[in-house]
Each structure stands twice: as C-alpha cells, then as structure tokens.
Design an enzyme around this catalytic site. Sequence first.
Site, PDB file in Angstrom:
ATOM      1  N   GLU A  42      15.262  12.016   8.107  1.00  0.00           N
ATOM      2  CA  GLU A  42      14.392  11.768   6.915  1.00  0.00           C
ATOM      3  C   GLU A  42      14.469  10.323   6.518  1.00  0.00           C
ATOM      4  OE1 GLU A  42      13.624  14.649   3.828  1.00  0.00           O
ATOM      5  OE2 GLU A  42      14.744  13.234   2.713  1.00  0.00           O
ATOM      6  N   ARG A  58      -6.123 -18.267  -3.595  1.00  0.00           N
ATOM      7  CA  ARG A  58      -6.104 -18.397  -4.937  1.00  0.00           C
ATOM      8  C   ARG A  58      -5.724 -20.104  -5.229  1.00  0.00           C
ATOM      9  NH1 ARG A  58      -7.839 -16.947 -10.112  1.00  0.00           N
ATOM     10  NH2 ARG A  58      -6.107 -17.000 -11.454  1.00  0.00           N
TER      11      ARG A  58
END
Length: 381
Positions: free
Chosen positions: A236, A262
């Site tokens: 997991e 930007r």
Amino acid sequence: MENEWYERMAELGEKLASSVTADDQSAEFSHEKWNLVAATGLFGLPFTRDRRRSDDTLPQITAALEGLGHGSDDASLGFSVATQLASCAVPLARFGSAELRERYEHPVTTGEIIGAHAITEPDAGSDALAMRTAAVADDHGYVINGRKAFISNGPIADLVVVYTVTGQPGTFTGLTAFAVPRDTAGFTLSGPLGKMGLRCSPLGTAELTDARVPADHVVGQVGGGSWLLSHVMAREILFIAAGQVGQMRRRLDTCAGRARSRVQFGQPIGAFQAVSHAIVDMRISVETARRWLHDTVARLVAGEDVTARVAMTKIVVSEANVATARTAVQVFGGAGYLSATGIERGLRDAIAGTIYSGTSEIQRNKVAAVMGLGENGGSSW
C-alpha cells in the site's frame, strides 16, 4: 512492460482531468472514472497464476499508478485505485483460498467490486496490535464485534478485509483477517466523512455487531493477520507513493511552465533566482523520491528485506509531496491560493500522505527499530 503501463495510464489520466476542481468541491466519488480505470485491466495485475509470484507485477503496478498521477491531477482517484489494489486485490491474490479467489477475483479485477480494508480503531490508532474488534468462532463460522475508523473507500466498498482479534490480544499471532461483504448482517458502513483533502476518495467508519462471517472467508490463516497486514501495508505504501511521484512530476512540469510564461517586472519569473532555485529544489525532490520508490520496488521483487526501506521511501516521498505542493502555491502566488487553479488542492491532498498508512513518526520508529535503536515501532502500522 512498465513503460507501456505508464504511458497507457498517463494518457488515460489526461482524459480524466477535466472536472477535478468541480468534483473536489462536490466531494463525490466518480464511478465513471473508476470504470475507465478498471477497463485497463490494472486491478487484475496482482492475480498471477502462481500466487507465490504475485510480486512479479509490482513494477507494472507502480508504473501504472505513477503514470495515472502524472497524467491527471485527480489525486483522489489515484488514492482510491491504490486502495483497491492494496486492500483487496493483493491479499486475495497472495493469501486468498481457492474458494475466495473463485468468488471474488473476477469482480475485483473488473472493478465491479470496490474493495477496502478496516484496520484502524478509534482507541487504537497507529497501534494495530491494540485493536479490540474480536472474531469468535462457533459451529457456523465466526461472529465479529467491534468498531473501525478511517476506512478509505469504506462508504462505497462492496467488500472489506476486516482485521480482528482471534487469539491473545496484543500478540503477533493474535490477529486474523476476514473478507466481509457489505451486505453482511450486522455490518454497517458509514457515509463519507468530511475531510481536508482527497475529498473524492470516500473515507468512513464501520460497526460490526454480531456480524456472522463464514469460516471460508478467512484471508490467509487464522492467526496470520499480522503477517498479512505487514505484507499488505508495504505494498500500500509503495502504491500510494507511486501516485504521489506522478503528481509531483506533474506539479514540476506545471511550475516550470508557469515560471517561463508568467512575466513580472518585464521578465519571466523564472529569471528570478529565488523562483528558479525553488523549482530546481523541486526537481531534486521529485527525482530523489522517484529513485527511492523504484529502487525499493526492485529490491522487494528481488526478495530482499525492505522493512526499513519501505518506511524510508514513505518518509521521502510523502514529505517531498507536501514540500513541493507548498512550493507550487508560492510559485503561483495569489493564483495558487485560488481553488480554480487546482494548486491549493494539491497541497490539501498532499498533507494526508504523512499520516495515512503509518505516520512519518511511526515510519521513523520502524527504521530506528531495524537499526537496533529502540524496541517499539516495528510491529504496528
């Protein structure tokens, strides 16, 4: 084969990314997205013909989950997918009896059955050996009583692997896991709990009141629950880490693109050393996390004892995920604080990674125990 799975899932992830912000705000699980993932055959990878070789497909599984995380910024979907594989597919494939595999392999593989596991309890927390949910044998099977908490996929699960006490409480041989169908009398799953992040991956609780489960629904052996839990939790951790690495790679691409496009004070913000260095540090974190992940998977498949390495991988990956998500908000500035960009969601989704599947503190305890620096921390998740 790993590259094929990576590319396939990354391409699918791009198709699934359109409604993530709206889905996050509604906190609704998408069965449509789930079915598209299931159609790839990913859920069937743990089910090898020879159960002893079920780990042979771990590189493909982790590549697929990394690709899904890179292709889509829907961390909730990737988390539920990883939960399906670890909580249900892995234990049934490796430890399930012939009868359990015959009954559940096909619906788990196709995604028709959504799986979960119930480990944590309200009063036990990270100390798995302190659980109190008890399964008592009688002439007809087992009767289970107790409460479980923090069950990922719980509210939508059709089959839950429930960990119980069947022997001496607090001992390694005292636990047993059972495959419990949702419609079992006396088994009640809650609705979704409100939470900070991963909102579209439902989290819930469960109560078992004289829930009767057949003896043939034991997963593995009676008294073998602790070994099963250790096996499952290692995988997991790696499955979830794979998704996080994919998300970090996507985040790096997004931030680098932002820094190039930007413009402030007459030049791209990437020209400012403060911004460029932050993104360079992000790249170092991403590549370090990815190397840790794939090296640990390779060592596990080779049969090495990776107890400490799995714990260290979780620390490295989950904490890098939080750090890079925080950097992304800073790189985007005010826009990163807005829900519409999805940047702030990445930070909310990342925070839980240092908590679930064993907190960062528990993982450090594990490493310390392996190093002979302490007696505690090596037996519970």
